[in-house]
Design a protein around this motif. Sequence first.
Motif, PDB file in Angstrom:
ATOM      1  N   PRO A  59       0.815  -1.220   0.000  1.00 12.90           N
ATOM      2  CA  PRO A  59       0.000   0.000   0.000  1.00 12.90           C
ATOM      3  C   PRO A  59       0.846   1.265   0.000  1.00 12.90           C
ATOM      4  O   PRO A  59       2.071   1.227   0.190  1.00 12.90           O
ATOM      5  CB  PRO A  59      -0.804  -0.135   1.292  1.00 12.90           C
ATOM      6  CG  PRO A  59       0.092  -0.915   2.203  1.00 12.90           C
ATOM      7  CD  PRO A  59       0.845  -1.874   1.324  1.00 12.90           C
ATOM      8  N   ASP A  60       0.173   2.383  -0.205  1.00 11.88           N
ATOM      9  CA  ASP A  60       0.859   3.680  -0.183  1.00 11.88           C
ATOM     10  C   ASP A  60       1.604   3.907   1.129  1.00 11.88           C
ATOM     11  O   ASP A  60       2.639   4.574   1.158  1.00 11.88           O
ATOM     12  CB  ASP A  60      -0.151   4.818  -0.389  1.00 11.88           C
ATOM     13  CG  ASP A  60      -0.774   4.803  -1.775  1.00 11.88           C
ATOM     14  OD1 ASP A  60      -0.184   4.196  -2.691  1.00 11.88           O
ATOM     15  OD2 ASP A  60      -1.855   5.403  -1.942  1.00 11.88           O
ATOM     16  N   SER A  61       1.079   3.356   2.195  1.00  9.96           N
ATOM     17  CA  SER A  61       1.669   3.563   3.519  1.00  9.96           C
ATOM     18  C   SER A  61       2.917   2.727   3.749  1.00  9.96           C
ATOM     19  O   SER A  61       3.614   2.898   4.750  1.00  9.96           O
ATOM     20  CB  SER A  61       0.640   3.245   4.605  1.00  9.96           C
ATOM     21  OG  SER A  61       0.171   1.913   4.470  1.00  9.96           O
ATOM     22  N   GLY A  62       3.231   1.800   2.818  1.00  7.28           N
ATOM     23  CA  GLY A  62       4.419   0.957   2.959  1.00  7.28           C
ATOM     24  C   GLY A  62       4.092  -0.398   3.537  1.00  7.28           C
ATOM     25  O   GLY A  62       2.948  -0.692   3.900  1.00  7.28           O
ATOM     26  N   GLY A  63       5.108  -1.243   3.620  1.00  5.30           N
ATOM     27  CA  GLY A  63       4.895  -2.601   4.091  1.00  5.30           C
ATOM     28  C   GLY A  63       4.227  -3.436   3.016  1.00  5.30           C
ATOM     29  O   GLY A  63       4.058  -3.005   1.868  1.00  5.30           O
ATOM     30  N   ILE A  64       3.838  -4.648   3.375  1.00  4.23           N
ATOM     31  CA  ILE A  64       3.133  -5.518   2.444  1.00  4.23           C
ATOM     32  C   ILE A  64       2.018  -6.233   3.187  1.00  4.23           C
ATOM     33  O   ILE A  64       2.193  -6.666   4.334  1.00  4.23           O
ATOM     34  CB  ILE A  64       4.081  -6.534   1.767  1.00  4.23           C
ATOM     35  CG1 ILE A  64       3.331  -7.355   0.704  1.00  4.23           C
ATOM     36  CG2 ILE A  64       4.776  -7.419   2.789  1.00  4.23           C
ATOM     37  CD1 ILE A  64       4.250  -8.170  -0.203  1.00  4.23           C
ATOM     38  N   ILE A  65       0.859  -6.352   2.545  1.00  3.31           N
ATOM     39  CA  ILE A  65      -0.289  -7.047   3.118  1.00  3.31           C
ATOM     40  C   ILE A  65      -0.485  -8.326   2.316  1.00  3.31           C
ATOM     41  O   ILE A  65      -0.858  -8.280   1.138  1.00  3.31           O
ATOM     42  CB  ILE A  65      -1.562  -6.185   3.047  1.00  3.31           C
ATOM     43  CG1 ILE A  65      -1.333  -4.840   3.745  1.00  3.31           C
ATOM     44  CG2 ILE A  65      -2.737  -6.925   3.668  1.00  3.31           C
ATOM     45  CD1 ILE A  65      -2.464  -3.847   3.532  1.00  3.31           C
ATOM     46  N   ASN A  66      -0.194  -9.455   2.909  1.00  2.00           N
ATOM     47  CA  ASN A  66      -0.369 -10.733   2.236  1.00  2.00           C
ATOM     48  C   ASN A  66      -1.846 -11.117   2.232  1.00  2.00           C
ATOM     49  O   ASN A  66      -2.572 -10.862   3.200  1.00  2.00           O
ATOM     50  CB  ASN A  66       0.465 -11.813   2.926  1.00  2.00           C
ATOM     51  CG  ASN A  66       1.954 -11.592   2.741  1.00  2.00           C
ATOM     52  OD1 ASN A  66       2.430 -11.506   1.612  1.00  2.00           O
ATOM     53  ND2 ASN A  66       2.692 -11.484   3.836  1.00  2.00           N
ATOM     54  N   ASN A  67      -2.277 -11.733   1.137  1.00  2.00           N
ATOM     55  CA  ASN A  67      -3.684 -12.113   0.984  1.00  2.00           C
ATOM     56  C   ASN A  67      -4.591 -10.917   1.281  1.00  2.00           C
ATOM     57  O   ASN A  67      -5.514 -10.978   2.096  1.00  2.00           O
ATOM     58  CB  ASN A  67      -4.029 -13.286   1.916  1.00  2.00           C
ATOM     59  CG  ASN A  67      -3.184 -14.511   1.609  1.00  2.00           C
ATOM     60  OD1 ASN A  67      -3.158 -14.981   0.474  1.00  2.00           O
ATOM     61  ND2 ASN A  67      -2.463 -15.013   2.613  1.00  2.00           N
ATOM     62  N   ALA A  68      -4.301  -9.831   0.579  1.00  2.00           N
ATOM     63  CA  ALA A  68      -4.970  -8.558   0.850  1.00  2.00           C
ATOM     64  C   ALA A  68      -6.412  -8.549   0.345  1.00  2.00           C
ATOM     65  O   ALA A  68      -6.759  -9.230  -0.634  1.00  2.00           O
ATOM     66  CB  ALA A  68      -4.194  -7.422   0.203  1.00  2.00           C
ATOM     67  N   ASP A  69      -7.231  -7.753   0.985  1.00  2.00           N
ATOM     68  CA  ASP A  69      -8.594  -7.508   0.541  1.00  2.00           C
ATOM     69  C   ASP A  69      -8.520  -6.626  -0.712  1.00  2.00           C
ATOM     70  O   ASP A  69      -7.980  -5.510  -0.651  1.00  2.00           O
ATOM     71  CB  ASP A  69      -9.374  -6.792   1.643  1.00  2.00           C
ATOM     72  CG  ASP A  69     -10.825  -6.513   1.269  1.00  2.00           C
ATOM     73  OD1 ASP A  69     -11.205  -6.694   0.091  1.00  2.00           O
ATOM     74  OD2 ASP A  69     -11.579  -6.097   2.165  1.00  2.00           O
TER      75      ASP A  69
END
Length: 258
Positions: free
Chosen positions: A226-236
């Motif tokens: 996301p724009d905020s950084g990091g990574i979201i696995n299996n994201a919505d």
Amino acid sequence: MKKIIPKYSVLYYILSGGKTIWSNITALPSYKKEYRKFTKISSMAEERFPLNWDNRFPCLTDKTIETTFDSHYIYHPAWASRILAQTRPELHIDISSTLHFCTMLSAFMPVKFYDYRPASLTLSNLSSEKADLLNLPFQNDSISSVSCMHTIEHIGLGRYGDPLDYDGDIKAIKELIRVTKNTGDILFVTPVGQPKLMFNGQRIYSYQQVISYFTNCTLMNFSLIPDSGGIINNADPELVKEQKYGCGCFWFRKIYTN
């Protein structure tokens, strides 16, 4: 006669590099003060390197609390590498992704890298050749594992000397699908958010657009940087709508549905 600013002079650095011109200018007094201090320190030590003002190489904006990095280009190769650690293909084909990915991956498995502007790489387990994403040099249904990451968004915009083509990105995706064999894997990464064409740099896609382009493919995993950084696995997927310049990581598996 036009005066040439010496390379690596403080003025050269201010005008050509760094985060902003202003941040470089404001850092100059501190730089000069530290140079004088270091000169005194060096005069009391055994000389191992000559200290000369003419050899200066100012790095004026690196004193940050944390190490900064580009979230897109740190996390998406890490995401792809973890998937390949699961799938363990006998050979992986990478098309025009960041060179850091194919060079490091080749330490663990054979990799063939292809790019419109071929890279001169010499490493074991790695070959590098020229290829056009609009006309890939592979037979139909011939590749079991392929990646094309942070690349498709540029196709057809002329940025890299390629021909202008409004639908070049869609044609390139069709080529990726064509050459992938049944049950083969496609690792695809592209900017996501509100759909936008930013000539001649890139396109930004909605989640629905990407899914609609990959016909005869099943989505195995979607992860979001996301724009905020990091990574979201299996994201919505709904989170994509909130992004201006997110990074969508899609693992597709080609499945014929007869």
